[in-house]
Design an enzyme around this catalytic site. Structure first.
Site, short mmCIF file in Angstrom:
data_model
loop_
_atom_site.label_atom_id
_atom_site.label_comp_id
_atom_site.label_asym_id
_atom_site.label_seq_id
_atom_site.Cartn_x
_atom_site.Cartn_y
_atom_site.Cartn_z
N ALA A 199 20.89 93.19 -36.65
CA ALA A 199 22.05 93.22 -35.76
C ALA A 199 23.33 93.11 -36.58
O ALA A 199 23.44 92.23 -37.44
CB ALA A 199 21.97 92.09 -34.75
N GLY B 94 27.59 92.65 -37.09
CA GLY B 94 28.61 91.79 -36.49
C GLY B 94 28.67 90.40 -37.08
O GLY B 94 29.57 89.62 -36.76
N GLY B 95 27.71 90.06 -37.94
CA GLY B 95 27.78 88.79 -38.65
C GLY B 95 27.60 87.57 -37.76
O GLY B 95 27.19 87.66 -36.61
N GLY C 217 30.48 86.27 -45.98
CA GLY C 217 30.64 85.21 -44.99
C GLY C 217 30.23 83.83 -45.44
O GLY C 217 30.33 83.48 -46.62
N SER C 218 29.75 83.05 -44.49
CA SER C 218 29.47 81.64 -44.76
C SER C 218 28.19 81.21 -44.07
O SER C 218 27.65 81.92 -43.23
CB SER C 218 30.63 80.77 -44.26
OG SER C 218 30.80 80.96 -42.86
N ILE D 153 33.15 73.63 -33.71
CA ILE D 153 31.77 73.84 -33.25
C ILE D 153 31.29 72.64 -32.45
O ILE D 153 30.74 72.78 -31.34
CB ILE D 153 30.82 74.11 -34.44
CG1 ILE D 153 31.18 75.44 -35.09
CG2 ILE D 153 29.35 74.09 -33.98
CD1 ILE D 153 30.31 75.82 -36.28
N MET E 170 38.13 79.61 -42.00
CA MET E 170 36.94 80.44 -41.76
C MET E 170 36.99 80.95 -40.33
O MET E 170 36.36 80.40 -39.43
CB MET E 170 35.68 79.62 -42.02
CG MET E 170 35.49 79.32 -43.49
SD MET E 170 33.95 78.44 -43.75
CE MET E 170 33.76 78.59 -45.52
N HIS F 40 39.15 86.48 -37.18
CA HIS F 40 40.35 87.34 -37.20
C HIS F 40 41.07 87.28 -38.54
O HIS F 40 41.72 88.24 -38.95
CB HIS F 40 41.30 87.00 -36.04
CG HIS F 40 41.52 85.54 -35.84
ND1 HIS F 40 40.64 84.75 -35.15
CD2 HIS F 40 42.51 84.70 -36.24
CE1 HIS F 40 41.10 83.50 -35.11
NE2 HIS F 40 42.23 83.45 -35.78
N HIS G 286 57.40 85.35 -13.88
CA HIS G 286 57.21 84.16 -13.05
C HIS G 286 56.33 84.53 -11.87
O HIS G 286 56.53 85.58 -11.27
CB HIS G 286 58.56 83.67 -12.54
CG HIS G 286 58.42 82.52 -11.58
ND1 HIS G 286 58.11 81.25 -12.01
CD2 HIS G 286 58.52 82.47 -10.23
CE1 HIS G 286 58.03 80.46 -10.95
NE2 HIS G 286 58.28 81.17 -9.86
P1 NAI Z 1 34.94 71.81 -39.11
O1 NAI Z 1 35.22 71.76 -40.56
O2 NAI Z 1 35.91 72.43 -38.19
O3 NAI Z 1 34.66 70.31 -38.58
C1 NAI Z 1 33.67 69.49 -39.15
C2 NAI Z 1 33.91 68.04 -38.79
O4 NAI Z 1 32.83 67.26 -39.27
C3 NAI Z 1 35.18 67.48 -39.40
O5 NAI Z 1 35.93 66.87 -38.40
C4 NAI Z 1 34.66 66.49 -40.43
O6 NAI Z 1 35.54 65.41 -40.63
C5 NAI Z 1 33.35 66.04 -39.79
N1 NAI Z 1 32.38 65.46 -40.72
C6 NAI Z 1 32.11 65.86 -41.99
N2 NAI Z 1 31.14 65.07 -42.53
C7 NAI Z 1 30.80 64.15 -41.59
C8 NAI Z 1 29.87 63.05 -41.56
N3 NAI Z 1 29.07 62.74 -42.60
N4 NAI Z 1 29.76 62.31 -40.42
C9 NAI Z 1 30.55 62.60 -39.36
N5 NAI Z 1 31.45 63.62 -39.35
C10 NAI Z 1 31.58 64.39 -40.45
O7 NAI Z 1 33.49 72.51 -39.02
P2 NAI Z 1 32.68 73.15 -37.82
O8 NAI Z 1 33.10 72.64 -36.51
O9 NAI Z 1 31.26 72.97 -38.24
O10 NAI Z 1 33.07 74.68 -37.90
C11 NAI Z 1 32.76 75.43 -39.09
C12 NAI Z 1 33.77 76.54 -39.28
O11 NAI Z 1 33.65 77.49 -38.25
C13 NAI Z 1 35.19 76.04 -39.29
O12 NAI Z 1 35.89 76.67 -40.31
C14 NAI Z 1 35.72 76.47 -37.96
O13 NAI Z 1 37.11 76.73 -37.99
C15 NAI Z 1 34.91 77.71 -37.66
N6 NAI Z 1 34.77 77.85 -36.23
C16 NAI Z 1 35.81 78.31 -35.51
C17 NAI Z 1 35.73 78.39 -34.13
C18 NAI Z 1 36.90 78.85 -33.37
O14 NAI Z 1 37.80 79.41 -33.95
N7 NAI Z 1 36.93 78.64 -32.07
C19 NAI Z 1 34.53 78.01 -33.42
C20 NAI Z 1 33.51 77.52 -34.27
C21 NAI Z 1 33.63 77.46 -35.62
#
Ligand code: NAI
Length: 462
Positions: free
Chosen positions: A39, A41-42, A145-146, A185, A315, A318, A441
């Site tokens: 699939a 789209g990553g 990607g990641s 997440i 990450m 967009h 409005h």
């Molecule tokens: P994140 O880096 O946004 O948040 C991870 C959180 O885990 C941080 O608050 C950190 O302080 C905490 N953490 C780290 N180690 C820990 C520990 N040992 N115990 C407790 N807390 C700890 O990472 P996340 O949410 O996993 O997302 C990954 C990437 O995916 C991010 O770059 C995010 O921006 C992107 N993403 C973007 C979305 C969006 O734009 N709506 C939706 C989902 C993901």
């Protein structure tokens, strides 16, 4: 063994890679795109943005049908959950969109290779798969990607103790879900399962949620999520987690262990470059595993570029797309543009969190003089009509030039509203520009206008 030469080879068909490939093809370049997954789209389309948004939307409907309609004078009874149907809808959306990417590549005459792309010296890429190939090109773009960051001591079994991929596909609603990490997440999937009936505890290492997000906005969001029923434990370092055959046990530094029936690890993601053959082109990764690039996405090896989650920066799908386009346009035409100051960031909770530009804390730390205007959704007619009055818009503008430096929103449809702010910032708008633009409005967007007026103390409707 297939042997072929192209103008451009893109490794990875996520949002960064497939968009770069299409742009290269549009510019008349003979382009190939290599993807190991069937699939396209990553992460975004298969196990990230898209399936999570499908579940967020569905779970919001469920929650609203049970708890949110009475205020409108609509009484409901007998509302029940068909989790399998909800998952099926999500899977259908993913299938349609991933197939759509295949259609787009075809339409643009991008040659698709199914397999794992591996650099094989400058200008060469080997494809390991059912139909092995050795390809060559003047321009090679790494867009791999990641992947999920592991947490020491946490024994991920990709079932009871899982990542976002498993969190998008539980077959039953957990009784108690422990989420490790209060980032995007953790909050999005925590919200989904809480709305569907789980007790959700979010453990966060820092003393706040959503690190990096404007603190005033993040704390408004936290209050709201707590009111909804999410339980946060801040300043908690998780040191281990395991499934003992019947229960998940989560260890915290300096505290008693917690138990749950499922654990979601959401402590960030790391660049994915496993088996990519970087050593064959002498590309060294930085301390965080990222591929260093210059301002035009060029790596240390001539003809090899990198974009998206494998390089520095947020990450976000967009951001990767913009980099893909800018990278290709630069090597094909000599001009390519990306403005890292105007990349929006949205968390699709309810209400949503959306930001663009610099936070108040960042401006203070950098010693940049600024003025601030805020406006609450509570004072907005459309928000009242929607019965969604929580949250605020915050506009930060330079104290002398009035140029908008950041816009931060917590509130209904914040993710859509932020687009206006991103466009304004892209064009170097002042808060005065935003305030003088006519806003329909009654719409939620009037909150942006009012917050912009607020920068100079001229808010009308407050
Ligand atoms: P994140 O880096 O946004 O948040 C991870 C959180 O885990 C941080 O608050 C950190 O302080 C905490 N953490 C780290 N180690 C820990 C520990 N040992 N115990 C407790 N807390 C700890 O990472 P996340 O949410 O996993 O997302 C990954 C990437 O995916 C991010 O770059 C995010 O921006 C992107 N993403 C973007 C979305 C969006 O734009 N709506 C939706 C989902 C993901």
């Amino acid at each position: 063994m297939i042997e072929r030469s192209h103008d451009v080879i893109v490794i990875g068909a996520g949002p960064g890679g497939y968009v770069a490939a299409i742009r290269a093809a549009q510019l008349g370049l003979d382009t190939a795109c290599i993807e190991k997954e069937a699939a396209l789209g990553g992460t975004c389309l298969r196990v990230g943005c898209i399936p999570s948004k499908a579940l967020l939307e569905s779970s919001e409907r469920y929650d609203e049908a049970r708890n949110g309609l009475e205020i409108h004078g609509v009484k409901t009874s007998g509302v029940s959950l068909d989790l399998a149907a909800m998952m099926k809808r999500k899977d259908t959306i993913v299938r349609q969109l991933t197939q759509g990417v295949g259609g787009l590549l075809k339409k643009n005459k991008v040659t698709r290779y199914v397999g794992t792309g591996r650099l094989d010296g400058p200008g060469r890429v080997a494809v390991d798969g059912d139909a092995p190939a050795v390809l060559s090109a003047k321009h090679i773009i790494i867009a791999t990607g990641s992947t999920v960051s592991p947490l020491p001591g946490v024994e991920v079994d990709f079932d009871r103790i899982g990542t976002s991929t498993e969190g998008l596909a539980y077959d039953t609603v957990p009784e108690h879900l422990i989420v490790i990490g209060a980032g995007a997440i953790g909050l999005e999937l925590g919200s989904v399962w809480h709305r569907l009936g789980a007790r959700v505890t979010v453990l966060e290492y820092l003393d706040r949620i959503l690190p990096g997000t404007d603190a005033e906005i993040a704390s408004a969001a936290k209050r709201s999520f707590e009111k909804q029923g999410l339980v946060f434990q801040l300043g908690v370092k998780v040191t281990g987690a395991r499934f003992d055959g019947s229960t998940c046990v989560v260890e915290r530094e300096g505290g008693e262990p917690l138990t749950a029936d499922r654990v979601l690890v959401a402590v960030g993601r790391k660049p994915y470059t496993d088996g990519l053959g970087l050593e064959t082109v002498a590309i060294e990764r930085d301390a965080r595993g990222r591929i260093p690039i210059d301002g035009h996405f060029r790596t240390s090896c001539a003809g090899i570029y990198a974009i998206g989650d494998v390089v520095a920066g947020p990450m976000l799908a967009h951001k990767a797309e913009e980099e893909g386009v800018a990278c290709v346009e630069h090597f094909a035409t000599g001009h390519g543009h990306i403005n890292y100051e105007a990349i929006p960031n949205v968390v699709y909770t309810h209400p949503e969190v959306a930001t663009v530009g610099r936070s108040e804390e960042e401006l203070v730390a950098a010693g940049v003089p600024f003025r601030k205007g805020t406006y609450p959704f509570m004072a907005n007619g459309r928000a009242k009509a929607l019965a969604q009055t929580e949250g605020l818009v915050k506009v930060l503008a330079h104290a002398q030039t009035d140029r908008i430096l950041g816009v931060h929103i917590f509130g209904p449809r914040a993710g859509d509203l932020i687009a206006e702010a991103a466009v304004a910032m892209e064009y170097g708008a002042s808060s005065e520009d935003l305030a003088r633009a006519c806003h329909a409005h009654p719409t939620l967007s009037e909150c942006l206008k009012e917050a912009a007026l607020g920068v100079h103390g001229r808010t009308i409707n407050l």
